[in-house]
Design a protein around this motif. Structure first.
Motif, PDB file in Angstrom:
ATOM      1  N   ALA A 148      50.787  22.176 108.239  1.00 53.27           N
ATOM      2  CA  ALA A 148      49.742  22.020 109.265  1.00 53.27           C
ATOM      3  C   ALA A 148      48.362  22.147 108.629  1.00 53.27           C
ATOM      4  O   ALA A 148      47.448  21.352 108.920  1.00 53.27           O
ATOM      5  CB  ALA A 148      49.927  23.045 110.377  1.00 53.27           C
ATOM      6  N   ASN A 149      48.219  23.108 107.736  1.00 58.15           N
ATOM      7  CA  ASN A 149      46.942  23.264 107.019  1.00 58.15           C
ATOM      8  C   ASN A 149      46.671  22.065 106.106  1.00 58.15           C
ATOM      9  O   ASN A 149      45.524  21.609 105.994  1.00 58.15           O
ATOM     10  CB  ASN A 149      46.947  24.551 106.198  1.00 58.15           C
ATOM     11  CG  ASN A 149      46.823  25.787 107.052  1.00 58.15           C
ATOM     12  OD1 ASN A 149      46.179  25.772 108.096  1.00 58.15           O
ATOM     13  ND2 ASN A 149      47.445  26.866 106.622  1.00 58.15           N
ATOM     14  N   HIS A 150      47.722  21.567 105.457  1.00 59.85           N
ATOM     15  CA  HIS A 150      47.561  20.422 104.561  1.00 59.85           C
ATOM     16  C   HIS A 150      47.086  19.183 105.340  1.00 59.85           C
ATOM     17  O   HIS A 150      46.249  18.414 104.841  1.00 59.85           O
ATOM     18  CB  HIS A 150      48.865  20.118 103.825  1.00 59.85           C
ATOM     19  CG  HIS A 150      48.776  18.941 102.920  1.00 59.85           C
ATOM     20  ND1 HIS A 150      48.071  18.969 101.731  1.00 59.85           N
ATOM     21  CD2 HIS A 150      49.270  17.683 103.032  1.00 59.85           C
ATOM     22  CE1 HIS A 150      48.142  17.784 101.159  1.00 59.85           C
ATOM     23  NE2 HIS A 150      48.864  16.991 101.932  1.00 59.85           N
ATOM     24  N   SER A 151      47.590  19.002 106.556  1.00 63.67           N
ATOM     25  CA  SER A 151      47.132  17.868 107.369  1.00 63.67           C
ATOM     26  C   SER A 151      45.645  17.988 107.679  1.00 63.67           C
ATOM     27  O   SER A 151      44.920  16.993 107.681  1.00 63.67           O
ATOM     28  CB  SER A 151      47.955  17.759 108.658  1.00 63.67           C
ATOM     29  OG  SER A 151      49.263  17.323 108.368  1.00 63.67           O
ATOM     30  N   ILE A 152      45.174  19.205 107.909  1.00 60.61           N
ATOM     31  CA  ILE A 152      43.738  19.418 108.140  1.00 60.61           C
ATOM     32  C   ILE A 152      42.942  19.048 106.891  1.00 60.61           C
ATOM     33  O   ILE A 152      41.924  18.355 106.971  1.00 60.61           O
ATOM     34  CB  ILE A 152      43.469  20.874 108.572  1.00 60.61           C
ATOM     35  CG1 ILE A 152      43.965  21.077 109.995  1.00 60.61           C
ATOM     36  CG2 ILE A 152      41.988  21.226 108.434  1.00 60.61           C
ATOM     37  CD1 ILE A 152      43.905  22.511 110.477  1.00 60.61           C
ATOM     38  N   THR A 153      43.418  19.487 105.743  1.00 55.87           N
ATOM     39  CA  THR A 153      42.743  19.150 104.483  1.00 55.87           C
ATOM     40  C   THR A 153      42.711  17.637 104.284  1.00 55.87           C
ATOM     41  O   THR A 153      41.684  17.073 103.887  1.00 55.87           O
ATOM     42  CB  THR A 153      43.459  19.836 103.296  1.00 55.87           C
ATOM     43  OG1 THR A 153      43.408  21.245 103.508  1.00 55.87           O
ATOM     44  CG2 THR A 153      42.802  19.493 101.977  1.00 55.87           C
ATOM     45  N   THR A 154      43.815  16.980 104.588  1.00 52.32           N
ATOM     46  CA  THR A 154      43.882  15.521 104.453  1.00 52.32           C
ATOM     47  C   THR A 154      42.885  14.844 105.383  1.00 52.32           C
ATOM     48  O   THR A 154      42.184  13.902 104.982  1.00 52.32           O
ATOM     49  CB  THR A 154      45.311  15.017 104.730  1.00 52.32           C
ATOM     50  OG1 THR A 154      46.215  15.648 103.810  1.00 52.32           O
ATOM     51  CG2 THR A 154      45.410  13.509 104.583  1.00 52.32           C
ATOM     52  N   LEU A 155      42.800  15.306 106.616  1.00 50.60           N
ATOM     53  CA  LEU A 155      41.835  14.729 107.556  1.00 50.60           C
ATOM     54  C   LEU A 155      40.409  14.858 107.020  1.00 50.60           C
ATOM     55  O   LEU A 155      39.618  13.912 107.104  1.00 50.60           O
ATOM     56  CB  LEU A 155      41.942  15.412 108.917  1.00 50.60           C
ATOM     57  CG  LEU A 155      43.197  15.119 109.734  1.00 50.60           C
ATOM     58  CD1 LEU A 155      43.283  16.048 110.936  1.00 50.60           C
ATOM     59  CD2 LEU A 155      43.226  13.666 110.170  1.00 50.60           C
ATOM     60  N   MET A 156      40.091  16.006 106.486  1.00 49.78           N
ATOM     61  CA  MET A 156      38.746  16.224 105.949  1.00 49.78           C
ATOM     62  C   MET A 156      38.481  15.383 104.703  1.00 49.78           C
ATOM     63  O   MET A 156      37.379  14.854 104.523  1.00 49.78           O
ATOM     64  CB  MET A 156      38.542  17.702 105.623  1.00 49.78           C
ATOM     65  CG  MET A 156      38.425  18.586 106.840  1.00 49.78           C
ATOM     66  SD  MET A 156      36.933  18.274 107.794  1.00 49.78           S
ATOM     67  CE  MET A 156      35.691  18.821 106.630  1.00 49.78           C
ATOM     68  N   ASN A 157      39.480  15.250 103.843  1.00 48.93           N
ATOM     69  CA  ASN A 157      39.290  14.528 102.584  1.00 48.93           C
ATOM     70  C   ASN A 157      39.348  13.017 102.726  1.00 48.93           C
ATOM     71  O   ASN A 157      38.793  12.308 101.891  1.00 48.93           O
ATOM     72  CB  ASN A 157      40.329  14.980 101.550  1.00 48.93           C
ATOM     73  CG  ASN A 157      40.089  16.386 101.072  1.00 48.93           C
ATOM     74  OD1 ASN A 157      38.998  16.918 101.183  1.00 48.93           O
ATOM     75  ND2 ASN A 157      41.130  17.008 100.547  1.00 48.93           N
ATOM     76  N   GLN A 158      40.012  12.523 103.748  1.00 50.06           N
ATOM     77  CA  GLN A 158      40.209  11.076 103.856  1.00 50.06           C
ATOM     78  C   GLN A 158      39.438  10.429 104.999  1.00 50.06           C
ATOM     79  O   GLN A 158      39.623   9.250 105.262  1.00 50.06           O
ATOM     80  CB  GLN A 158      41.701  10.770 103.973  1.00 50.06           C
ATOM     81  CG  GLN A 158      42.447  11.130 102.707  1.00 50.06           C
ATOM     82  CD  GLN A 158      43.890  10.659 102.718  1.00 50.06           C
ATOM     83  OE1 GLN A 158      44.299   9.833 103.522  1.00 50.06           O
ATOM     84  NE2 GLN A 158      44.666  11.187 101.800  1.00 50.06           N
ATOM     85  N   SER A 159      38.575  11.173 105.654  1.00 47.50           N
ATOM     86  CA  SER A 159      37.814  10.591 106.756  1.00 47.50           C
ATOM     87  C   SER A 159      36.354  11.041 106.729  1.00 47.50           C
ATOM     88  O   SER A 159      36.055  12.212 106.983  1.00 47.50           O
ATOM     89  CB  SER A 159      38.432  10.982 108.101  1.00 47.50           C
ATOM     90  OG  SER A 159      37.594  10.558 109.156  1.00 47.50           O
ATOM     91  N   GLU A 160      35.487  10.111 106.460  1.00 48.44           N
ATOM     92  CA  GLU A 160      34.049  10.404 106.527  1.00 48.44           C
ATOM     93  C   GLU A 160      33.619  10.692 107.958  1.00 48.44           C
ATOM     94  O   GLU A 160      32.730  11.518 108.180  1.00 48.44           O
ATOM     95  CB  GLU A 160      33.234   9.237 105.946  1.00 48.44           C
ATOM     96  CG  GLU A 160      33.335   9.113 104.440  1.00 48.44           C
ATOM     97  CD  GLU A 160      32.846  10.357 103.700  1.00 48.44           C
ATOM     98  OE1 GLU A 160      31.778  10.898 104.070  1.00 48.44           O
ATOM     99  OE2 GLU A 160      33.532  10.789 102.759  1.00 48.44           O
ATOM    100  N   ILE A 161      34.253  10.026 108.930  1.00 45.18           N
ATOM    101  CA  ILE A 161      33.921  10.251 110.336  1.00 45.18           C
ATOM    102  C   ILE A 161      34.189  11.705 110.708  1.00 45.18           C
ATOM    103  O   ILE A 161      33.356  12.382 111.321  1.00 45.18           O
ATOM    104  CB  ILE A 161      34.709   9.288 111.250  1.00 45.18           C
ATOM    105  CG1 ILE A 161      34.200   7.850 111.047  1.00 45.18           C
ATOM    106  CG2 ILE A 161      34.623   9.702 112.721  1.00 45.18           C
ATOM    107  CD1 ILE A 161      35.027   6.784 111.715  1.00 45.18           C
TER     108      ILE A 161
END
Length: 189
Positions: A148-161
């Motif tokens: 769940a934490n990794h998905s948050i990191t992915t959202l932050m790293n892969q989305s400028e929006i």
């Protein structure tokens, strides 16, 4: 509604769900009519596709209140990221929850390894960093929470929006863990 107000509302809804006192008026004809003009969900929930995990029920939310994405293992892949970006950019939602759950089969498949065919292997590849970080012998619940934490990191790293909305617009990302046994959601670990 800001992120903290949204999180409080989710927590209150989860308490009603756990105690068996849902607000059934949130899902009737009167609730549907205003939604024909648009939507303004107060939270985005990235959750597993598991049939035992229904965010609208777990948070005692009505129609139009949650923007829910369900995919096995609650992974942040291209499609879920794009959908979340839509809600952040166009609906003004200020809270994203990445919610894993007890006994997640997708995380279990990542721990077990092996060849599950090209599609499931691709899905499991999004979970594998969490398994690698904690090790296959770690308790499954810990790996699910890390995912769940990794998905948050992915959202932050892969989305400028998403990254810009966190920096400039008060968007907050919080992890969650749903207990199948109790219905309770634990936040922020």
């Amino acid at each position: 509604m800001n992120s903290q107000e949204a999180l409080t509302r989710l927590k209150e809804g989860n308490k009603r769900f756990v105690s068996g006192t849902p607000n059934i008026s949130l899902q009737n004809q009167e609730a549907r009519e205003p939604l024909t003009k648009g939507q303004s969900p107060y939270a985005i929930i990235l959750s597993c596709a598991d049939s035992r995990v229904a965010p609208e029920l777990a948070f005692d939310a009505g129609l139009g209140e949650l923007f829910v994405l369900r995919v096995a293992g609650n992974v942040a892949n291209t499609s879920t990221i794009a959908s979340i970006e839509y809600a952040v950019a166009n609906l003004g939602t200020k809270l994203i929850i990445s919610m894993g759950h007890e006994s997640c089969g997708a995380v279990g498949a990542a721990v077990a390894g092996g060849d599950n065919g090209p599609n499931l292997n691709k899905l499991v590849s999004y979970i594998q960093p969490s398994v690698d970080k904690l090790g296959k012998d770690a308790p499954l619940a810990d790996i699910i929470k890390e995912n769940a934490n990794h998905s948050i990191t992915t959202l932050m790293n892969q989305s400028e929006i998403i990254k810009n909305a966190v920096k400039n617009e008060g968007l907050e990302l919080v992890s969650g863990y749903y207990s199948l046994a109790t219905g309770e959601v634990e936040f922020g670990f």
